[in-house]
Design a protein around this motif. Sequence first.
Motif, PDB file in Angstrom:
ATOM      1  N   UNK A 196       0.709  -1.280   0.049  1.00  0.00           N
ATOM      2  CA  UNK A 196      -0.029   0.082  -0.083  1.00  0.00           C
ATOM      3  C   UNK A 196       0.689   1.202   0.165  1.00  0.00           C
ATOM      4  N   UNK A 197       1.138   1.767  -1.190  1.00  0.00           N
ATOM      5  CA  UNK A 197       2.088   3.193  -1.066  1.00  0.00           C
ATOM      6  C   UNK A 197       1.221   4.545  -0.202  1.00  0.00           C
ATOM      7  N   UNK A 198      -0.053   4.178  -0.281  1.00  0.00           N
ATOM      8  CA  UNK A 198      -0.926   5.135   0.441  1.00  0.00           C
ATOM      9  C   UNK A 198      -2.405   4.775   0.570  1.00  0.00           C
ATOM     10  N   UNK A 199      -2.529   4.563   2.083  1.00  0.00           N
ATOM     11  CA  UNK A 199      -3.612   4.455   2.688  1.00  0.00           C
ATOM     12  C   UNK A 199      -4.243   5.543   3.193  1.00  0.00           C
ATOM     13  N   UNK A 200      -5.733   5.846   3.025  1.00  0.00           N
ATOM     14  CA  UNK A 200      -6.040   7.279   3.657  1.00  0.00           C
ATOM     15  C   UNK A 200      -7.166   6.700   4.499  1.00  0.00           C
ATOM     16  N   UNK A 201      -7.535   7.624   5.594  1.00  0.00           N
ATOM     17  CA  UNK A 201      -8.542   7.591   6.503  1.00  0.00           C
ATOM     18  C   UNK A 201      -9.256   8.506   6.899  1.00  0.00           C
ATOM     19  N   UNK A 202     -10.423   8.663   6.159  1.00  0.00           N
ATOM     20  CA  UNK A 202     -11.275  10.024   6.730  1.00  0.00           C
ATOM     21  C   UNK A 202     -12.060   9.941   8.212  1.00  0.00           C
ATOM     22  N   UNK A 203     -11.564  10.757   9.124  1.00  0.00           N
ATOM     23  CA  UNK A 203     -12.146  10.488  10.356  1.00  0.00           C
ATOM     24  C   UNK A 203     -13.030  11.458  10.829  1.00  0.00           C
TER      25      UNK A 203
END
Length: 244
Positions: free
Chosen positions: A99-106
């Motif tokens: 995973x080069x980039x994982x995003x979490x919208x909190x």
Amino acid sequence: MTASVTALYTCTVAHVRSRPQRYGFRHRTYLWLVDPDRLPRLPRLLRPLAGFDARDHFGGGAPTIRAGLESFLAAQGVDLAGGRVLMLTHARVLGHVFNPLTLYWCHDRDGKPLCVVAEVHNTYGERHCYLLRTDGHHRARVDKEFYVSPFFPVDGRYRMRLPEPAGRLELTVHLERDGQRPFTATVRGERRPATALGLLRAAVRHPWSTAAVSLGIRMHGIRLFLRGLPVQPRPRHRTQKGLQ
């Protein structure tokens, strides 16, 4: 397989370098949007095609992905207080994930956006998380603190635009150095139902997608090296507070 927000995004990832040499590439893949509290329940035969494991995120030692996220946020003085999280990521495919980039919208307990966490992995097995406070246009800026490409030193700033995915996925990351933008990455995609048939279609169109991403990054790195780009020294990586 069901989850309250689960979706697949078929997408195109593009990297463009303008300095010190112009170079760009695109590749197609697919990403999952999930609620880490309600991960997809896959039919047994499809489980090798999509796994979500806490060891693949943050420090790798938390009992769940949500626990790993909350540990990191607590170290930054942020308390979700039970608020909802949306996670955009590659799943583990046939035992492999990158995973080069994982995003979490909190979100807070009332559902209002609180922050975004960008979890970055490099090809050396290292991880780093950025806590982002986005503005009303989903934009954020943060100092670069992590060695990713061997052709850029650890300096400069990232300017990102990270709207929460809906029918479309539209992400942009610029690297800014010395008043210029030598690197831009974009992710553009369309939402698809996360059904068994949808997953099979994605897996057939993009076989062993996570290995393909990992291999592709390394192949493009070799091409840049053969073009004469100098490799920047990799500093010693220090584990962040809260990554367990």
